[in-house]
Enzyme design. Structure first.
Site, PDB file in Angstrom:
ATOM      1  N   HIS A  17       1.824   7.221  -0.206  1.00 41.53           N
ATOM      2  CA  HIS A  17       0.767   6.384   0.339  1.00 41.53           C
ATOM      3  C   HIS A  17       0.029   5.545  -0.328  1.00 41.53           C
ATOM      4  CE1 HIS A  17      -1.522   4.831   3.518  1.00 41.53           C
ATOM      5  NE2 HIS A  17       0.032   4.368   4.207  1.00 41.53           N
ATOM      6  N   HIS A  54       0.402  -1.650  -0.145  1.00 39.99           N
ATOM      7  CA  HIS A  54      -0.065  -0.138  -0.131  1.00 39.99           C
ATOM      8  C   HIS A  54       1.266   1.118  -0.055  1.00 39.99           C
ATOM      9  CE1 HIS A  54       1.510   0.540   4.207  1.00 39.99           C
ATOM     10  NE2 HIS A  54       0.841   1.498   3.982  1.00 39.99           N
TER      11      HIS A  54
END
Length: 164
Positions: free
Chosen positions: A85, A70
């Site tokens: 992110h 992620h």
């Protein structure tokens, strides 16, 4: 002294950080996570993704590819430490809907694929997909300027960093 003169008279255009994905630029202050919105990790911008591909925003080296896929951090050839992110609290998905396409230590070129993800599946699981792009060593630069608002294509200049 000469560095300051160059800056005043157009000597250096600064360091460019490209948008790592296509989408819509969102001011960092509007990201629904105080760690990003308050600039605790550094300055930058965020992108509401239009696709499920994250590409390298500059040439450099991957520092950390999170096991969950992620998020990724890298150091550019110019010394900027960039964190990408994908989504908010998406670490809780434990890698579901994400595929890491690189690993720590890899040398990458601007535009190389870093992460693939399924934005619709992430949203369906109840998570925001807005993606902060943070300069973690902001204190090394005189300014971090967001160059785009609204729609952005992967590879467009997103941020410009001015050296001190």
């Amino acid at each position: 002294m000469f560095g300051k003169l160059k800056g005043l008279f157009g000597g250096s255009a600064g360091i460019s950080i490209a948008a790592p994905m296509a989408g819509t630029v969102v001011p960092l202050e509007e990201v629904p996570d105080p760690t990003f919105a308050q600039g605790i990790l550094g300055q930058g911008a965020a992108i509401l993704p239009a696709e499920g591909r994250v590409t390298a925003p500059a040439d450099g080296t991957i520092d950390v590819m999170f096991d969950t896929g992620h998020a990724v951090s890298m150091t550019t050839a110019d010394g900027a430490e960039v964190l990408i992110h994908v989504g908010i609290d998406t670490v809780q998905l434990n890698g579901q809907h994400y595929k890491a396409c690189c690993k720590a230590g890899d040398r990458v070129k601007k535009g190389d694929l870093l992460i693939e993800f399924d934005p619709e599946a992430v949203k369906a699981a109840g998570y925001e997909t807005v993606t902060p792009v943070i300069i973690c060593n902001t204190d090394r630069f005189a300014a971090v300027k967001t160059e785009k608002t609204g729609p952005v294509a992967a590879g467009d200049v997103l941020l410009t960093l001015q050296a001190k």
